[in-house]
Design a protein around this motif. Structure first.
Motif, PDB file in Angstrom:
ATOM      1  N   ALA A 186      10.692 -33.775  -3.180  1.00  0.00           N
ATOM      2  CA  ALA A 186      10.568 -32.407  -2.848  1.00  0.00           C
ATOM      3  C   ALA A 186      12.272 -31.989  -3.007  1.00  0.00           C
ATOM      4  O   ALA A 186      12.429 -30.636  -3.371  1.00  0.00           O
ATOM      5  N   TYR A 187      12.953 -32.915  -2.977  1.00  0.00           N
ATOM      6  CA  TYR A 187      14.534 -32.636  -2.654  1.00  0.00           C
ATOM      7  C   TYR A 187      15.062 -33.563  -3.735  1.00  0.00           C
ATOM      8  O   TYR A 187      15.870 -34.381  -3.224  1.00  0.00           O
ATOM      9  N   PRO A 188      14.981 -33.571  -4.921  1.00  0.00           N
ATOM     10  CA  PRO A 188      15.572 -34.536  -5.921  1.00  0.00           C
ATOM     11  C   PRO A 188      17.438 -34.497  -5.927  1.00  0.00           C
ATOM     12  O   PRO A 188      17.658 -33.423  -5.524  1.00  0.00           O
ATOM     13  N   GLY A 189      17.743 -35.683  -5.693  1.00  0.00           N
ATOM     14  CA  GLY A 189      19.128 -36.176  -5.566  1.00  0.00           C
ATOM     15  C   GLY A 189      19.605 -35.901  -4.071  1.00  0.00           C
ATOM     16  O   GLY A 189      21.035 -36.319  -4.108  1.00  0.00           O
ATOM     17  N   LYS A 190      18.634 -35.823  -3.091  1.00  0.00           N
ATOM     18  CA  LYS A 190      19.181 -35.423  -1.903  1.00  0.00           C
ATOM     19  C   LYS A 190      19.924 -36.844  -1.337  1.00  0.00           C
ATOM     20  O   LYS A 190      19.512 -38.118  -1.550  1.00  0.00           O
ATOM     21  N   THR A 191      20.938 -36.688  -0.656  1.00  0.00           N
ATOM     22  CA  THR A 191      21.916 -37.936  -0.117  1.00  0.00           C
ATOM     23  C   THR A 191      22.521 -37.303   0.907  1.00  0.00           C
ATOM     24  O   THR A 191      22.578 -36.240   1.386  1.00  0.00           O
ATOM     25  N   PHE A 192      23.185 -38.270   1.456  1.00  0.00           N
ATOM     26  CA  PHE A 192      24.301 -38.191   2.721  1.00  0.00           C
ATOM     27  C   PHE A 192      25.727 -38.668   2.446  1.00  0.00           C
ATOM     28  O   PHE A 192      25.730 -39.662   1.862  1.00  0.00           O
ATOM     29  N   SER A 193      26.509 -37.987   3.046  1.00  0.00           N
ATOM     30  CA  SER A 193      27.722 -38.399   2.825  1.00  0.00           C
ATOM     31  C   SER A 193      28.231 -39.710   3.564  1.00  0.00           C
ATOM     32  O   SER A 193      29.118 -40.462   3.225  1.00  0.00           O
ATOM     33  N   ASP A 194      27.465 -40.047   4.696  1.00  0.00           N
ATOM     34  CA  ASP A 194      27.844 -41.282   5.451  1.00  0.00           C
ATOM     35  C   ASP A 194      26.947 -42.540   5.206  1.00  0.00           C
ATOM     36  O   ASP A 194      26.860 -43.534   5.815  1.00  0.00           O
ATOM     37  N   ILE A 195      26.277 -42.649   3.925  1.00  0.00           N
ATOM     38  CA  ILE A 195      25.664 -43.790   3.617  1.00  0.00           C
ATOM     39  C   ILE A 195      26.072 -44.545   2.427  1.00  0.00           C
ATOM     40  O   ILE A 195      25.596 -45.342   1.914  1.00  0.00           O
ATOM     41  N   ALA A 196      27.484 -44.109   1.799  1.00  0.00           N
ATOM     42  CA  ALA A 196      28.081 -45.031   0.692  1.00  0.00           C
ATOM     43  C   ALA A 196      28.914 -46.245   1.417  1.00  0.00           C
ATOM     44  O   ALA A 196      29.294 -46.867   0.506  1.00  0.00           O
ATOM     45  N   GLY A 197      29.142 -45.778   2.555  1.00  0.00           N
ATOM     46  CA  GLY A 197      29.876 -46.838   3.214  1.00  0.00           C
ATOM     47  C   GLY A 197      29.255 -48.303   3.242  1.00  0.00           C
ATOM     48  O   GLY A 197      27.937 -48.589   2.999  1.00  0.00           O
ATOM     49  N   GLU A 198      30.015 -49.312   3.957  1.00  0.00           N
ATOM     50  CA  GLU A 198      29.443 -50.581   4.075  1.00  0.00           C
ATOM     51  C   GLU A 198      28.250 -50.659   4.819  1.00  0.00           C
ATOM     52  O   GLU A 198      27.382 -51.784   4.583  1.00  0.00           O
ATOM     53  N   SER A 199      28.324 -50.197   6.114  1.00  0.00           N
ATOM     54  CA  SER A 199      27.199 -50.352   7.011  1.00  0.00           C
ATOM     55  C   SER A 199      25.825 -49.975   6.386  1.00  0.00           C
ATOM     56  O   SER A 199      24.857 -50.461   7.258  1.00  0.00           O
TER      57      SER A 199
END
Length: 551
Positions: free
Chosen positions: A359-372
């Motif tokens: 329903a929300y193609p391309g949805k992401t979050f700014s804090d999930i690109a890091g190592e953890s």
């Protein structure tokens, strides 16, 4: 009038700027989809009858199977028949010394939904249980053994003829022991030596280690390797290997990043505004094939097969799908094809369970690109695109935070496509609360009970064992066989140092989750009473939904 005209002009410019900016990501994804489709068509045409081999064989099959390109089922059936005939002819021995042969064929068979443990009566996984013979050919051996075994979450095979019975940890340790001083790996380099890293081998090592990031030693090694690769990347976004810039080097690093969940536009891997993908596509020819080097020498079949699965890996990441080598969502080929199609659920599921569309193609979050959170990023994004899981804010996910029992209940209900319905079973769940219908739903379907007969403890952080129990019950509702006898439960859990700390009522569910790869078996501790992190529960639900054919 002039002022109005000027204001109108500014307004129009803003509108044009916004309209130009909004579809940019979608346009990039659309272009990549077109590139993948074009190369898939070229591959299908140039490899009409794939053989058992590193060229014109498994890599073409893997690329096509993971690309989503519409390939007739007979194509894969014919390949499987070829593998069966080859295995029979060689009495189950693919090679006396190069055990990567077993790994490559295993990955291809997994990609088409076939069982490598029974090919013409031979178990092609068994050789990978021999540690000494697997590592004989160098770093390639343990790397591809892990990739193969983890592609289908296969149990480590018992090899009664082996001098040293292998374990996953032994292969991980072998790879770590060979890391060079600069943080990378090479074909012949010894651990800690000053030999320069090879980007191809370093990328492959990252692919193998990606599923073991919960191990602190692995995480440290991967971080060092990423720094090394960032430093090796050229100003055009590519890599030099064996004295020349080649498409294959770019592919292996690109696939490594995708397996780790590192974005293709991660700032560490953007040089002069050129990403790895940008560089790789410069080798792509108009007909969909790839060059080995950008010297005008024309198409190269090995480069094309690697370039193909490289762009497939990038597209899967862009679409929020599982990575190239995480194959819980592998296509099913051969046999009875009249059953449910991919993503439509299993034949034995409860009729109320439904797949949830994007329903929300391309949805992401700014804090999930890091190592953890990089390992769980594909899971988080895939669930967020379907509205199954949400962030703490519209732009942040907070992957290391805990999740309440009420939030977990809501996530499971949404993941199964169930219609929320209120229930008054628990005194601490007021009907006016947002989560009341979700708690009522998991209770009515038998997915979750209370902490007592009267209370649900909706605001308590869900523990790892509680999450495992709810997901195992949800899996049964989806048509998965979750039954394990006492011996099987003991065998699965005995490998963990703290299994006795788990509750009796949770052990069968924990064993099921580890056996199916819903929980990562490479961990050495269950930590059953620890609160589950948001990134962990996203990965668990993603794995279960993949097994249930709901993604």
């Amino acid at each position: 009038m002039k002022a109005m005209s000027k204001a109108l002009s500014v307004f129009l410019i803003l509108i044009l700027a916004i309209s130009a900016a909004v579809p940019a990501m979608a346009a990039d994804k659309t272009a990549l989809q077109s590139d993948v489709a074009g190369t898939a068509a070229y591959m299908y045409k140039t490899v009409p009858d794939p053989l058992v081999g590193s060229i014109g064989g498994e890599w073409a099959v893997i690329g096509l199977a993971r690309s989503g390109y519409d390939v007739p089922d007979t194509y894969y059936q014919n390949y499987y028949a070829t593998v069966e005939a080859y295995v029979k002819e060689h009495s189950g021995v693919l090679d006396e010394r190069k055990y990567t042969e077993y790994s490559r064929v295993t990955v291809a068979l997994t990609a088409i939904g076939r069982d490598p443990a029974n090919v013409a009566g031979y178990n092609l996984l068994t050789p990978l249980g021999d540690f000494d013979k697997t590592i004989w050919q160098g770093i390639n051996g343990p790397i591809w053994a892990l990739i193969a075994l983890d592609s289908g979450s296969y149990a480590m095979p018992k090899n009664t003829g082996a001098k040293t019975q292998a374990t996953r940890q032994m292969y991980v340790d072998e790879i770590l022991s060979r890391q060079l001083a600069d943080g990378g790996w090479s074909l012949t380099g010894k651990g800690g030596s000053a030999e320069a890293a090879d980007p191809d081998l370093t990328g492959m090592a990252l692919q193998a280690l990606a599923k073991y990031m919960s191990d602190n030693d692995v995480k440290t090694a991967v971080d060092k390797a990423l720094t090394c690769l960032s430093g090796l990347q050229t100003s055009s976004g590519g890599f030099f290997s064996w004295g020349a810039a080649s498409s294959e080097s770019v592919v292996q690093v690109l696939v490594g990043l995708c397996e780790l969940g590192v974005s293709v536009d991660d700032s560490r891997f953007v040089k002069n505004e050129k990403t790895l993908l940008d560089n790789l596509l410069t080798y792509r020819q108009q007909d969909g094939s790839f060059e080995h080097t950008a010297d005008g020498s024309g198409s190269n079949q090995m480069a094309t097969e690697q370039g193909f699965y490289g762009i497939v890996a990038a597209l899967r990441a862009a679409e929020g799908k599982s990575s190239l080598y995480r194959m819980s969502d592998a296509i099913k080929t051969g046999g009875d094809t009249s059953g449910p199609k991919a993503g439509e659920g299993l034949a034995g599921k409860n009729a109320d369970v439904r797949p949830v569309p994007v329903a929300y193609p391309g949805k992401t979050f700014s804090d999930i690109a890091g190592e953890s959170a990089q390992a769980s990023r594909p899971a988080i994004e895939a669930l967020a695109e379907r509205g199954i899981i949400s962030g703490k804010t519209d732009t942040t996910f907070d992957p290391d935070a805990t999740m309440t029992r009420a939030e977990f209940a809501a996530m499971v209900v949404r993941g199964l496509g169930l219609t929320p319905k209120a229930g008054g079973a628990f005194t601490d769940v007021p009907p006016s609360e947002w989560y009341a219908a979700y708690v009522g739903t998991v209770s009515s379907y038998g997915i979750a009970g209370g902490v007592t007969a009267e209370t649900f403890a909706p605001q308590s952080a869900i523990t790892r064992e509680e999450a495992a129990v709810m997901l195992a019950r949800a899996a049964a509702l989806c048509g998965l066989d979750t039954a394990l006898d006492g011996g099987a439960v003991r065998d699965v859990l005995a490998q963990f140092t703290d299994y006795t700390a788990s509750s009796d009522w949770a052990r069968q569910a924990l064993a099921f989750c580890y056996q199916e790869g819903i929980l990562p078996e490479e961990d050495i501790q269950i930590r059953p009473k620890d609160p589950a992190k948001r990134s962990e529960v996203a990965q668990m639900l993603f794995g279960m939904l993949g097994d249930a054919n709901l993604l």
